[in-house]
Scaffold this motif. Structure first.
Motif, PDB file in Angstrom:
ATOM      1  N   ARG A 260       0.833  -1.203   0.000  1.00 47.33           N
ATOM      2  CA  ARG A 260       0.000   0.000   0.000  1.00 47.33           C
ATOM      3  C   ARG A 260       0.869   1.255   0.000  1.00 47.33           C
ATOM      4  O   ARG A 260       0.599   2.215  -0.711  1.00 47.33           O
ATOM      5  N   ASN A 261       1.920   1.244   0.806  1.00 48.40           N
ATOM      6  CA  ASN A 261       2.816   2.397   0.832  1.00 48.40           C
ATOM      7  C   ASN A 261       3.538   2.564  -0.506  1.00 48.40           C
ATOM      8  O   ASN A 261       3.743   3.690  -0.969  1.00 48.40           O
TER       9      ASN A 261
ATOM     10  N   LEU B 200       3.898   5.622  -5.652  1.00 51.66           N
ATOM     11  CA  LEU B 200       3.776   5.725  -7.104  1.00 51.66           C
ATOM     12  C   LEU B 200       2.706   6.737  -7.492  1.00 51.66           C
ATOM     13  O   LEU B 200       2.905   7.542  -8.411  1.00 51.66           O
ATOM     14  N   ASP B 201       1.570   6.718  -6.810  1.00 48.10           N
ATOM     15  CA  ASP B 201       0.496   7.669  -7.098  1.00 48.10           C
ATOM     16  C   ASP B 201       0.931   9.110  -6.814  1.00 48.10           C
ATOM     17  O   ASP B 201       0.636  10.020  -7.585  1.00 48.10           O
ATOM     18  N   THR B 202       1.636   9.293  -5.707  1.00 44.47           N
ATOM     19  CA  THR B 202       2.119  10.627  -5.353  1.00 44.47           C
ATOM     20  C   THR B 202       3.133  11.114  -6.375  1.00 44.47           C
ATOM     21  O   THR B 202       3.117  12.279  -6.783  1.00 44.47           O
ATOM     22  N   TRP B 203       4.016  10.236  -6.814  1.00 45.60           N
ATOM     23  CA  TRP B 203       5.015  10.598  -7.815  1.00 45.60           C
ATOM     24  C   TRP B 203       4.340  10.994  -9.130  1.00 45.60           C
ATOM     25  O   TRP B 203       4.714  11.982  -9.756  1.00 45.60           O
TER      26      TRP B 203
END
Length: 84
Positions: free
Chosen positions: A23-24, A29-32
């Motif tokens: 999850r982290n 990846l989503d934040t990047w």
């Protein structure tokens, strides 16, 4: 921990740890990806600023011109009604 309960507990703990790590990783990846989109959007917006600024000033000049013409027409109309 040779009992079956101990093995199940170890499997549950390992699965929980892997789930949290996954999850982290996905959140990273989503934040990047979000950061990349934000940088791209900011670059596009930066390119639009001069055009938007000149359009805004053109609108202000046009509004001043229209206001002056309106005042002149109203003054002419009021002056014309004086003679009626």
């Amino acid at each position: 921990m040779d009992s079956p309960d101990g093995r199940v507990l170890i499997i549950v703990i390992v699965a929980t740890i892997l789930f949290v790590a996954g999850r982290n990783f996905q959140r990273t990846l989503d934040t990047w990806a979000g950061w990349g989109k934000a940088v791209k959007t900011a670059a596009e917006a930066r390119d639009k600023i001069p055009g938007a600024k000149s359009s805004a000033w053109a609108a202000v000049r046009r509004m001043i011109f229209i206001g002056a013409v309106t005042l002149a027409l109203l003054a002419l109309l009021v002056n014309a009604f004086r003679f009626v």
